[in-house]
Design a protein around this motif. Structure first.
Motif, PDB file in Angstrom:
ATOM      1  N   ARG A 139       0.820  -1.219   0.000  1.00 17.46           N
ATOM      2  CA  ARG A 139       0.000   0.000   0.000  1.00 17.46           C
ATOM      3  C   ARG A 139       0.854   1.269   0.000  1.00 17.46           C
ATOM      4  O   ARG A 139       0.345   2.355   0.303  1.00 17.46           O
ATOM      5  CB  ARG A 139      -0.951  -0.003   1.183  1.00 17.46           C
ATOM      6  N   ASP A 140       2.115   1.145  -0.331  1.00 10.99           N
ATOM      7  CA  ASP A 140       3.012   2.298  -0.377  1.00 10.99           C
ATOM      8  C   ASP A 140       2.438   3.364  -1.315  1.00 10.99           C
ATOM      9  O   ASP A 140       2.329   3.152  -2.519  1.00 10.99           O
ATOM     10  CB  ASP A 140       4.393   1.856  -0.869  1.00 10.99           C
ATOM     11  N   PRO A 141       2.058   4.524  -0.779  1.00  4.91           N
ATOM     12  CA  PRO A 141       1.420   5.541  -1.621  1.00  4.91           C
ATOM     13  C   PRO A 141       2.315   6.044  -2.748  1.00  4.91           C
ATOM     14  O   PRO A 141       1.819   6.436  -3.807  1.00  4.91           O
ATOM     15  CB  PRO A 141       1.070   6.666  -0.645  1.00  4.91           C
ATOM     16  N   ASP A 142       3.627   6.016  -2.545  1.00  9.75           N
ATOM     17  CA  ASP A 142       4.531   6.469  -3.610  1.00  9.75           C
ATOM     18  C   ASP A 142       4.469   5.561  -4.837  1.00  9.75           C
ATOM     19  O   ASP A 142       4.592   6.026  -5.961  1.00  9.75           O
ATOM     20  CB  ASP A 142       5.973   6.558  -3.102  1.00  9.75           C
ATOM     21  N   TYR A 143       4.286   4.272  -4.600  1.00  8.65           N
ATOM     22  CA  TYR A 143       4.208   3.338  -5.728  1.00  8.65           C
ATOM     23  C   TYR A 143       2.964   3.599  -6.575  1.00  8.65           C
ATOM     24  O   TYR A 143       2.992   3.486  -7.791  1.00  8.65           O
ATOM     25  CB  TYR A 143       4.197   1.881  -5.225  1.00  8.65           C
ATOM     26  N   TRP A 144       1.873   3.975  -5.944  1.00  7.32           N
ATOM     27  CA  TRP A 144       0.579   4.107  -6.609  1.00  7.32           C
ATOM     28  C   TRP A 144       0.253   5.546  -7.012  1.00  7.32           C
ATOM     29  O   TRP A 144      -0.858   5.822  -7.426  1.00  7.32           O
ATOM     30  CB  TRP A 144      -0.527   3.593  -5.676  1.00  7.32           C
ATOM     31  N   LYS A 145       1.203   6.471  -6.955  1.00  2.00           N
ATOM     32  CA  LYS A 145       0.862   7.886  -7.076  1.00  2.00           C
ATOM     33  C   LYS A 145       0.596   8.405  -8.486  1.00  2.00           C
ATOM     34  O   LYS A 145      -0.026   9.454  -8.628  1.00  2.00           O
ATOM     35  CB  LYS A 145       1.906   8.752  -6.388  1.00  2.00           C
ATOM     36  N   SER A 146       1.017   7.708  -9.528  1.00  2.00           N
ATOM     37  CA  SER A 146       0.808   8.295 -10.861  1.00  2.00           C
ATOM     38  C   SER A 146       0.722   7.232 -11.958  1.00  2.00           C
ATOM     39  O   SER A 146       1.028   6.061 -11.734  1.00  2.00           O
ATOM     40  CB  SER A 146       1.944   9.276 -11.195  1.00  2.00           C
ATOM     41  N   GLY A 147       0.277   7.696 -13.121  1.00  2.00           N
ATOM     42  CA  GLY A 147       0.252   6.863 -14.317  1.00  2.00           C
ATOM     43  C   GLY A 147      -0.665   5.661 -14.215  1.00  2.00           C
ATOM     44  O   GLY A 147      -1.711   5.695 -13.561  1.00  2.00           O
ATOM     45  N   PHE A 148      -0.244   4.590 -14.895  1.00  2.00           N
ATOM     46  CA  PHE A 148      -1.037   3.362 -14.938  1.00  2.00           C
ATOM     47  C   PHE A 148      -1.322   2.835 -13.543  1.00  2.00           C
ATOM     48  O   PHE A 148      -2.424   2.369 -13.259  1.00  2.00           O
ATOM     49  CB  PHE A 148      -0.328   2.298 -15.783  1.00  2.00           C
ATOM     50  N   ARG A 149      -0.318   2.896 -12.669  1.00  2.00           N
ATOM     51  CA  ARG A 149      -0.493   2.366 -11.321  1.00  2.00           C
ATOM     52  C   ARG A 149      -1.622   3.092 -10.592  1.00  2.00           C
ATOM     53  O   ARG A 149      -2.450   2.456  -9.932  1.00  2.00           O
ATOM     54  CB  ARG A 149       0.793   2.506 -10.527  1.00  2.00           C
ATOM     55  N   ALA A 150      -1.657   4.404 -10.697  1.00  2.00           N
ATOM     56  CA  ALA A 150      -2.709   5.190 -10.034  1.00  2.00           C
ATOM     57  C   ALA A 150      -4.074   4.857 -10.616  1.00  2.00           C
ATOM     58  O   ALA A 150      -5.062   4.728  -9.879  1.00  2.00           O
ATOM     59  CB  ALA A 150      -2.416   6.678 -10.170  1.00  2.00           C
ATOM     60  N   ARG A 151      -4.126   4.702 -11.942  1.00  2.00           N
ATOM     61  CA  ARG A 151      -5.402   4.373 -12.571  1.00  2.00           C
ATOM     62  C   ARG A 151      -5.860   2.974 -12.186  1.00  2.00           C
ATOM     63  O   ARG A 151      -7.045   2.735 -11.946  1.00  2.00           O
ATOM     64  CB  ARG A 151      -5.299   4.529 -14.093  1.00  2.00           C
ATOM     65  N   ALA A 152      -4.931   2.028 -12.097  1.00  2.00           N
ATOM     66  CA  ALA A 152      -5.280   0.658 -11.696  1.00  2.00           C
ATOM     67  C   ALA A 152      -5.801   0.634 -10.257  1.00  2.00           C
ATOM     68  O   ALA A 152      -6.790  -0.035  -9.952  1.00  2.00           O
ATOM     69  CB  ALA A 152      -4.072  -0.259 -11.848  1.00  2.00           C
ATOM     70  N   GLN A 153      -5.161   1.403  -9.394  1.00  2.00           N
ATOM     71  CA  GLN A 153      -5.619   1.452  -8.005  1.00  2.00           C
ATOM     72  C   GLN A 153      -6.983   2.136  -7.914  1.00  2.00           C
ATOM     73  O   GLN A 153      -7.851   1.705  -7.144  1.00  2.00           O
ATOM     74  CB  GLN A 153      -4.610   2.181  -7.123  1.00  2.00           C
ATOM     75  N   ALA A 154      -7.191   3.174  -8.717  1.00  2.00           N
ATOM     76  CA  ALA A 154      -8.487   3.858  -8.711  1.00  2.00           C
ATOM     77  C   ALA A 154      -9.586   2.931  -9.233  1.00  2.00           C
ATOM     78  O   ALA A 154     -10.709   2.932  -8.704  1.00  2.00           O
ATOM     79  CB  ALA A 154      -8.412   5.130  -9.541  1.00  2.00           C
ATOM     80  N   ALA A 155      -9.274   2.136 -10.248  1.00  2.00           N
ATOM     81  CA  ALA A 155     -10.245   1.166 -10.768  1.00  2.00           C
ATOM     82  C   ALA A 155     -10.576   0.135  -9.689  1.00  2.00           C
ATOM     83  O   ALA A 155     -11.738  -0.262  -9.537  1.00  2.00           O
ATOM     84  CB  ALA A 155      -9.708   0.478 -12.020  1.00  2.00           C
ATOM     85  N   GLN A 156      -9.564  -0.282  -8.938  1.00  2.00           N
ATOM     86  CA  GLN A 156      -9.800  -1.225  -7.850  1.00  2.00           C
ATOM     87  C   GLN A 156     -10.700  -0.599  -6.784  1.00  2.00           C
ATOM     88  O   GLN A 156     -11.683  -1.214  -6.353  1.00  2.00           O
ATOM     89  CB  GLN A 156      -8.482  -1.648  -7.206  1.00  2.00           C
TER      90      GLN A 156
END
Length: 129
Positions: A38-55
């Motif tokens: 759940r490291d917020p830095d990993y999920w902060k932008s791009g595809f990763r952020a969109r994937a987390q938002a979709a989740q």
């Protein structure tokens, strides 16, 4: 000799799993640290952020879908239409996830709206059965 289970009930299982699958591709990156998922830095932008938002949105959409199916079936809605609307919901949520992954905001919103309306249809199905 088995118990017949409505397609819509199976759709509940699929809908519960879809959010997990929405974020899964972002976790395949070599930079993903499973000791800090759940490291917020990993999920902060791009595809990763969109994937987390979709989740996150998948987890938000699930309760209304589940309640709609339970109410629709429990209150005597037409199983034929409940099943079809439930499958439609699943297909629209898959489109929604794909649109999130590929950064297609307008199409994503259209898929979200149609999936939401399918839940309304399921929930209100006893009224028109």
């Amino acid at each position: 000799m088995g118990v017949e289970v409505a397609i819509s009930i199976w759709c509940l299982l699929v809908a519960a799993i879809l959010p997990i699958l929405a974020a899964f591709p972002a976790k395949l990156n070599k930079d993903f640290d499973n000791s800090r998922p759940r490291d917020p830095d990993y999920w902060k932008s791009g595809f990763r952020a969109r994937a987390q938002a979709a989740q996150a949105n998948g987890f938000e959409a699930f309760p209304f879908f589940a309640v709609s199916v339970i109410v629709g079936i429990g209150q005597g809605g037409n199983a034929f239409w409940i099943d079809r609307l439930a499958v439609l919901f699943i297909l629209l949520r898959i489109i929604y996830i794909f649109c999130y992954w590929t950064d297609r905001a307008t199409h994503r919103s259209m898929a979200w709206t149609a999936a939401f309306l399918s839940c309304i249809g399921i929930f209100t199905s006893p009224l028109w059965s």
